[in-house]
Design a protein around this motif. Structure first.
Motif, PDB file in Angstrom:
ATOM      1  N   ASP A  29       3.286   7.093  -1.125  1.00 36.79           N
ATOM      2  CA  ASP A  29       2.434   7.091  -2.308  1.00 36.79           C
ATOM      3  C   ASP A  29       2.795   5.933  -3.240  1.00 36.79           C
ATOM      4  OD1 ASP A  29       0.989   9.575  -1.716  1.00 36.79           O
ATOM      5  OD2 ASP A  29       2.919  10.558  -2.070  1.00 36.79           O
ATOM      6  N   PHE A  30       4.094   5.627  -3.336  1.00 39.84           N
ATOM      7  CA  PHE A  30       4.549   4.553  -4.213  1.00 39.84           C
ATOM      8  C   PHE A  30       5.618   3.707  -3.530  1.00 39.84           C
ATOM      9  CE2 PHE A  30       2.934   7.441  -7.490  1.00 39.84           C
ATOM     10  CZ  PHE A  30       2.264   6.554  -8.328  1.00 39.84           C
ATOM     11  N   VAL A  31       5.529   2.404  -3.731  1.00 40.06           N
ATOM     12  CA  VAL A  31       6.631   1.482  -3.458  1.00 40.06           C
ATOM     13  C   VAL A  31       7.075   0.944  -4.810  1.00 40.06           C
ATOM     14  CG1 VAL A  31       7.351  -0.692  -2.414  1.00 40.06           C
ATOM     15  CG2 VAL A  31       5.820   0.845  -1.160  1.00 40.06           C
ATOM     16  N   ILE A  32       8.298   1.274  -5.206  1.00 39.94           N
ATOM     17  CA  ILE A  32       8.860   0.787  -6.463  1.00 39.94           C
ATOM     18  C   ILE A  32       9.727  -0.426  -6.138  1.00 39.94           C
ATOM     19  CG2 ILE A  32      10.291   1.342  -8.457  1.00 39.94           C
ATOM     20  CD1 ILE A  32       7.711   2.972  -8.310  1.00 39.94           C
ATOM     21  N   VAL A  33       9.425  -1.555  -6.752  1.00 40.78           N
ATOM     22  CA  VAL A  33      10.134  -2.798  -6.476  1.00 40.78           C
ATOM     23  C   VAL A  33      11.020  -3.141  -7.670  1.00 40.78           C
ATOM     24  CG1 VAL A  33       9.916  -5.236  -5.863  1.00 40.78           C
ATOM     25  CG2 VAL A  33       8.189  -3.588  -5.087  1.00 40.78           C
ATOM     26  N   ASP A  34      12.327  -3.156  -7.453  1.00 39.44           N
ATOM     27  CA  ASP A  34      13.249  -3.601  -8.499  1.00 39.44           C
ATOM     28  C   ASP A  34      13.417  -5.107  -8.349  1.00 39.44           C
ATOM     29  OD1 ASP A  34      15.057  -3.614 -10.599  1.00 39.44           O
ATOM     30  OD2 ASP A  34      16.768  -3.268  -9.278  1.00 39.44           O
ATOM     31  N   SER A  35      12.759  -5.858  -9.220  1.00 40.98           N
ATOM     32  CA  SER A  35      12.780  -7.312  -9.124  1.00 40.98           C
ATOM     33  C   SER A  35      13.960  -7.875  -9.901  1.00 40.98           C
ATOM     34  CB  SER A  35      11.473  -7.899  -9.669  1.00 40.98           C
ATOM     35  OG  SER A  35      11.371  -7.627 -11.057  1.00 40.98           O
ATOM     36  N   PRO A  36      14.378  -9.113  -9.605  1.00 44.91           N
ATOM     37  CA  PRO A  36      15.446  -9.730 -10.386  1.00 44.91           C
ATOM     38  C   PRO A  36      15.003  -9.962 -11.825  1.00 44.91           C
ATOM     39  CG  PRO A  36      15.039 -10.924  -8.327  1.00 44.91           C
ATOM     40  CD  PRO A  36      13.909  -9.968  -8.503  1.00 44.91           C
ATOM     41  N   SER A  37      15.980  -9.984 -12.738  1.00 44.40           N
ATOM     42  CA  SER A  37      15.675 -10.347 -14.118  1.00 44.40           C
ATOM     43  C   SER A  37      15.392 -11.845 -14.192  1.00 44.40           C
ATOM     44  CB  SER A  37      16.854 -10.002 -15.030  1.00 44.40           C
ATOM     45  OG  SER A  37      17.131  -8.623 -14.971  1.00 44.40           O
ATOM     46  N   GLY A  38      14.738 -12.250 -15.269  1.00 46.29           N
ATOM     47  CA  GLY A  38      14.452 -13.668 -15.453  1.00 46.29           C
ATOM     48  C   GLY A  38      13.074 -14.045 -14.966  1.00 46.29           C
ATOM     49  N   VAL A  39      12.799 -15.347 -15.008  1.00 47.56           N
ATOM     50  CA  VAL A  39      11.463 -15.847 -14.677  1.00 47.56           C
ATOM     51  C   VAL A  39      11.531 -16.911 -13.580  1.00 47.56           C
ATOM     52  CG1 VAL A  39      10.433 -15.284 -16.898  1.00 47.56           C
ATOM     53  CG2 VAL A  39      11.593 -17.478 -16.617  1.00 47.56           C
TER      54      VAL A  39
ATOM     55  N   SER B 163      11.683  -7.372 -16.503  1.00 51.68           N
ATOM     56  CA  SER B 163      12.325  -7.235 -17.810  1.00 51.68           C
ATOM     57  C   SER B 163      12.430  -8.543 -18.588  1.00 51.68           C
ATOM     58  CB  SER B 163      13.727  -6.645 -17.654  1.00 51.68           C
ATOM     59  OG  SER B 163      14.554  -7.526 -16.908  1.00 51.68           O
ATOM     60  N   GLY B 164      12.201  -9.675 -17.951  1.00 52.52           N
ATOM     61  CA  GLY B 164      12.439 -10.926 -18.658  1.00 52.52           C
ATOM     62  C   GLY B 164      13.922 -11.235 -18.701  1.00 52.52           C
ATOM     63  N   LYS B 165      14.685 -10.517 -19.528  1.00 55.18           N
ATOM     64  CA  LYS B 165      16.127 -10.725 -19.611  1.00 55.18           C
ATOM     65  C   LYS B 165      16.862  -9.568 -18.952  1.00 55.18           C
ATOM     66  CE  LYS B 165      18.436 -10.143 -23.449  1.00 55.18           C
ATOM     67  NZ  LYS B 165      19.395  -9.055 -23.110  1.00 55.18           N
ATOM     68  N   GLY B 166      18.139  -9.813 -18.645  1.00 57.47           N
ATOM     69  CA  GLY B 166      18.966  -8.755 -18.099  1.00 57.47           C
ATOM     70  C   GLY B 166      19.526  -7.873 -19.200  1.00 57.47           C
ATOM     71  N   GLY B 167      20.110  -6.746 -18.792  1.00 58.52           N
ATOM     72  CA  GLY B 167      20.783  -5.882 -19.746  1.00 58.52           C
ATOM     73  C   GLY B 167      19.894  -4.950 -20.540  1.00 58.52           C
ATOM     74  N   VAL B 168      18.634  -4.788 -20.122  1.00 52.12           N
ATOM     75  CA  VAL B 168      17.729  -3.899 -20.864  1.00 52.12           C
ATOM     76  C   VAL B 168      17.458  -2.604 -20.104  1.00 52.12           C
ATOM     77  CG1 VAL B 168      16.646  -5.830 -22.063  1.00 52.12           C
ATOM     78  CG2 VAL B 168      15.634  -4.989 -19.933  1.00 52.12           C
TER      79      VAL B 168
ATOM     80  N   ASP C 132      14.815  -3.032  -3.280  1.00 53.11           N
ATOM     81  CA  ASP C 132      15.632  -3.846  -4.177  1.00 53.11           C
ATOM     82  C   ASP C 132      15.525  -5.306  -3.743  1.00 53.11           C
ATOM     83  OD1 ASP C 132      17.503  -5.031  -5.782  1.00 53.11           O
ATOM     84  OD2 ASP C 132      19.095  -3.574  -5.384  1.00 53.11           O
ATOM     85  N   THR C 133      14.778  -6.111  -4.528  1.00 52.06           N
ATOM     86  CA  THR C 133      14.593  -7.519  -4.185  1.00 52.06           C
ATOM     87  C   THR C 133      15.470  -8.431  -5.030  1.00 52.06           C
ATOM     88  OG1 THR C 133      12.744  -7.822  -5.738  1.00 52.06           O
ATOM     89  CG2 THR C 133      12.203  -7.090  -3.500  1.00 52.06           C
ATOM     90  N   ASP C 134      16.459  -7.858  -5.714  1.00 52.24           N
ATOM     91  CA  ASP C 134      17.373  -8.676  -6.502  1.00 52.24           C
ATOM     92  C   ASP C 134      18.458  -9.234  -5.592  1.00 52.24           C
ATOM     93  OD1 ASP C 134      19.093  -9.851  -8.277  1.00 52.24           O
ATOM     94  OD2 ASP C 134      18.965  -8.240  -9.754  1.00 52.24           O
ATOM     95  N   PHE C 135      18.278 -10.479  -5.147  1.00 47.38           N
ATOM     96  CA  PHE C 135      19.221 -11.083  -4.215  1.00 47.38           C
ATOM     97  C   PHE C 135      20.439 -11.660  -4.924  1.00 47.38           C
ATOM     98  CE2 PHE C 135      14.920 -11.815  -2.362  1.00 47.38           C
ATOM     99  CZ  PHE C 135      14.998 -10.817  -1.416  1.00 47.38           C
ATOM    100  N   GLY C 136      20.411 -11.695  -6.241  1.00 49.54           N
ATOM    101  CA  GLY C 136      21.563 -12.203  -6.964  1.00 49.54           C
ATOM    102  C   GLY C 136      22.596 -11.115  -7.185  1.00 49.54           C
TER     103      GLY C 136
ATOM    104  N   LEU D  21       6.826  -3.439 -17.330  1.00 52.72           N
ATOM    105  CA  LEU D  21       7.676  -4.343 -18.100  1.00 52.72           C
ATOM    106  C   LEU D  21       8.573  -3.529 -19.018  1.00 52.72           C
ATOM    107  CD1 LEU D  21       8.221  -7.359 -18.860  1.00 52.72           C
ATOM    108  CD2 LEU D  21       6.502  -7.067 -20.659  1.00 52.72           C
ATOM    109  N   VAL D  22       9.883  -3.659 -18.831  1.00 55.99           N
ATOM    110  CA  VAL D  22      10.853  -2.929 -19.656  1.00 55.99           C
ATOM    111  C   VAL D  22      11.142  -3.751 -20.906  1.00 55.99           C
ATOM    112  CG1 VAL D  22      13.142  -1.884 -19.751  1.00 55.99           C
ATOM    113  CG2 VAL D  22      11.835  -1.843 -17.606  1.00 55.99           C
ATOM    114  N   LEU D  23      10.920  -3.141 -22.058  1.00 59.51           N
ATOM    115  CA  LEU D  23      11.016  -3.841 -23.333  1.00 59.51           C
ATOM    116  C   LEU D  23      11.957  -3.089 -24.263  1.00 59.51           C
ATOM    117  CD1 LEU D  23       9.741  -6.076 -25.235  1.00 59.51           C
ATOM    118  CD2 LEU D  23       8.058  -4.331 -25.883  1.00 59.51           C
TER     119      LEU D  23
END
Length: 273
Positions: free
Chosen positions: A121-131, A16-21, A45-49, A147-149
Motif C-alpha cells: 500500500d505504501f513505500v516510505i522513502v527515507d531520503s538523505p538530508s540536503g539538496v 527535510s532540507g537540513k539534518g537534525g530535524v 533507506d536511500t541515505d547512502f551517506g 517535508l519535515v519542518l
C-alpha cells in the motif's frame, strides 16, 4: 506489469532540507505505525551517506540497498521483515561513490521494487538530508513528498530551498508538511501557515498540511534504545501524534504520478529523472 492508473501502492518520500530535524525518526516510526494500522508498508533507506533506519529499528541486516544497486542481490533477498510486518530495504553508509553507474543502479532498484508493488500500500522513502542532485531526483520520483519542518530559522530556509528546487528544477509540486517538535497542534498549524505564506508567494508548489508532532523526549529515548518510539513508548505523546499522522496519510488523497511510477519501475527510468 501494473499500470500507473491501476496501481494501489503510493510512494511517499520524506525530506527535510537540513539534518537534525527528525526526518529519519519520523520515517521509521511512520512506516511502523502504518504497518500496525494494517497498511502493507515498505521502508526504503536511500541515505547512502549516513543510513540509520535499520539502527532505529534495532536490526542489523547482513544485506543492504548497496547489494541491490550493485546487482549482487534482488530486492527480495536484501529485504528484512520486522515483527510488525514492515518490509525494510536497509541503507548502506558511505557507498555512493562506489555504486554502479547511476542509470544502471536506479534501474536495478526500480525493477526490484516493481515486483513488490502489487503487494504494497505504501513505500516510505527515507531520503538523505540536503539538496544534493541525487537526493532531489529521489524526491521527485515519488507520489508525495513529506517535508519535515521545525521552527528553527535554518530548517525554515532549507525547507524553502528544497521546495524551490523541486518545483522549479524538477516540476514537482506535491508537498505535504509535517511540523515537528512543536508545543501544540495550534503551534504546528501556525508554523505551516507561515511557511505556506512565504513559499506560495514565490513558488508554484501545492503545499498541504499533514499534521504535527509534539516536542517529546521519548523520541530521543527510543533512538537510544534502538527501537521505534511507537514500540518503545506506546503511551507517549509522540506515539499518539505518529498514529494521527499515519491515519492522516492513509486518508490523504495521493493520486499516482509519473514520478512514483518511475521509482517503481512502471515507467521509463533514466539517470536524470
Amino acid at each position: 506489469m501494473v499500470s500507473e492508473s491501476a496501481r494501489n501502492v503510493r510512494v511517499v518520500a520524506l525530506a527535510s532540507g537540513k539534518g537534525g530535524v527528525g526526518k529519519t525518526s519520523i520515517s521509521v516510526n511512520l512506516a511502523v505505525a502504518l504497518a500496525r494500522e494494517g497498511q502493507r508498508t515498505m521502508l526504503v533507506d536511500t541515505d547512502f551517506g549516513l543510513a540509520n533506519a535499520a539502527v532505529m529499528l534495532g536490526v542489523n541486516p547482513p544485506d543492504t540497498i548497496e547489494d541491490v544497486l550493485e546487482g549482487r542481490l534482488p530486492v527480495e533477498a536484501a529485504m528484512h521483515v520486522t515483527g510488525d510486518g514492515l518490509r525494510l530495504l536497509p541503507g548502506a553508509s558511505g557507498v555512493l561513490a562506489d555504486t554502479a553507474p547511476l542509470e544502471t543502479a536506479n534501474r536495478r532498484l526500480a525493477e526490484g521494487l516493481r515486483r513488490q508493488s502489487e503487494t504494497l500500500d505504501f513505500v516510505i522513502v527515507d531520503s538523505p538530508s540536503g539538496v544534493q542532485p541525487q537526493t532531489m531526483r529521489y524526491l521527485a520520483m515519488s507520489d508525495r513528498v513529506l517535508l519535515v519542518l521545525t521552527a528553527e530559522p535554518t530548517s525554515f530556509m532549507d525547507a524553502y530551498a528544497t521546495v524551490k528546487l523541486l518545483s522549479l528544477d524538477h516540476g514537482y509540486t506535491a508537498v505535504s508538511v509535517i511540523s515537528n517538535m512543536v508545543d501544540s497542534e495550534a503551534s504546528g498549524r501556525d508554523l505551516f501557515g507561515r511557511f505556506h505564506d512565504v513559499a506560495s508567494r514565490f513558488l508554484p508548489a501545492d503545499l498541504r498540511y499533514l499534521g504535527s508532532l509534539p516536542r517529546d523526549e521519548h523520541m530521543r529515548m527510543a533512538i537510544m534504545r534502538k527501537q521505534p518510539c511507537v514500540t518503545a513508548f506506546p503511551e507517549s505523546r509522540a506515539t499518539a501524534g505518529l498514529a494521527r499522522l499515519a491515519q492522516a496519510l492513509a486518508a490523504h488523497d495521493i493520486p499516482p504520478s509519473s514520478g512514483g511510477s518511475r521509482f517503481l519501475g512502471l515507467e521509463h527510468l533514466d539517470g536524470v529523472a
